[in-house]
Design a protein around this motif. Sequence first.
Motif: not given
Lengths: 63, 307
Positions: A17-27, B10-17
């Motif tokens: 979730n933190l990574w996704v948040a960082a990506c969205l913020a970066g975008f 459903g619970d992949a880590g970010f690295g998997d994506y």
Amino acid sequence: MAFRKDHELHARRRSRNLWVAACLAGFAALVFGLSVVKIARDGPVQGFDHVARPSLAAQEASE
Amino acid sequence: MSDLTINTHGDAGFGDYVALLKPRVMSLAVFTALVGLIVAPGSVHPVEAFASVLFIALGAGAAGALNMWWDSDIDALMKRTRNRPIPSGRVAPGEALQLGLWLSGLSVVMLMLSANIVAAGLLAFTIFFYVVVYSMLLKRRTPSNIVIGGAAGALPPVVGWSVAAGAAAPEPMLMFAIVFLWTPPHFWALALFVKTDYDLAGVPMLTVTHGRAETRSRIFVYAAVLAPVALVLGFTSVGGPAYIATSLIMNALFLRGAWKVRNRSEDEAAADGHAAEKSLFRLSLIYLFLHFGALLADKALRAAGVA
């Protein structure tokens, strides 16, 4: 009753979730930056607000 | 509930994506697109250039995710690919499909906004070519899969060029031709020393369908056709002394390596652990990197007024 200790799964979800948040913020930052660059290219920008704009008045006077 | 069940869909880590986007393939696209963009005439604002290269990378990644979605059945059969996010069960196939489709749309639209419609159209075509033409139509049918499919990998410098210049010119076409002709010998050299169970997955590889001796001779044929094409680019507007010198040396080395590989028997190759094939593969990576790097060097020389 206290919450149970986090499972490794929760840590993984949190990190994702933190990574996704960082990506969205970066975008968002990138789109903002692009907008600034593209708008600034056409020269100064003035909004149609209710503030007196002497530059327009000067133009009218000369016409 | 055991950990085994928790670790599935459903619970992949970010690295998997990130792995779904094939970052290593992406890096080639980014590098060649960046060089295409920098050496093209016309200037691009650094923010626009950065954004454009980022969206080209994202488009390449989207194509990678769609390829992994389509190929997950055969990836599960081969040892080298069994651990990819989909066959290992960390990412659900539908998730990869969605990610690929959304990122494709996003990257094309955003490239249109940050650069122009020509670049965006070319990026869309690149994704289409890699996913539909290469992955869906060619890969499982013909040993020419990587020859024709190489066009997808060769397009990024053209996309990069069109971000800055927006129009067709001989230079980006030559850059396209270089990567296009470079791809088959690069992959066939790899196929000669990596024992991948392609036959198990039913993927026709030249080494299996036409034999290893034929593969060796085709590597040389492609290297021989590649050399003059690579050199010609040196005499266009983007070339210069650095490129011509680099190209002369690298093509001589590449031809020598390909000739060595061509004239070896399987026994000789097995005896030294495929040393010549491995060194040709490594050389092919350096070859491409230095050719495009030299274009940057010549651009810098021109900017400094030296050449």
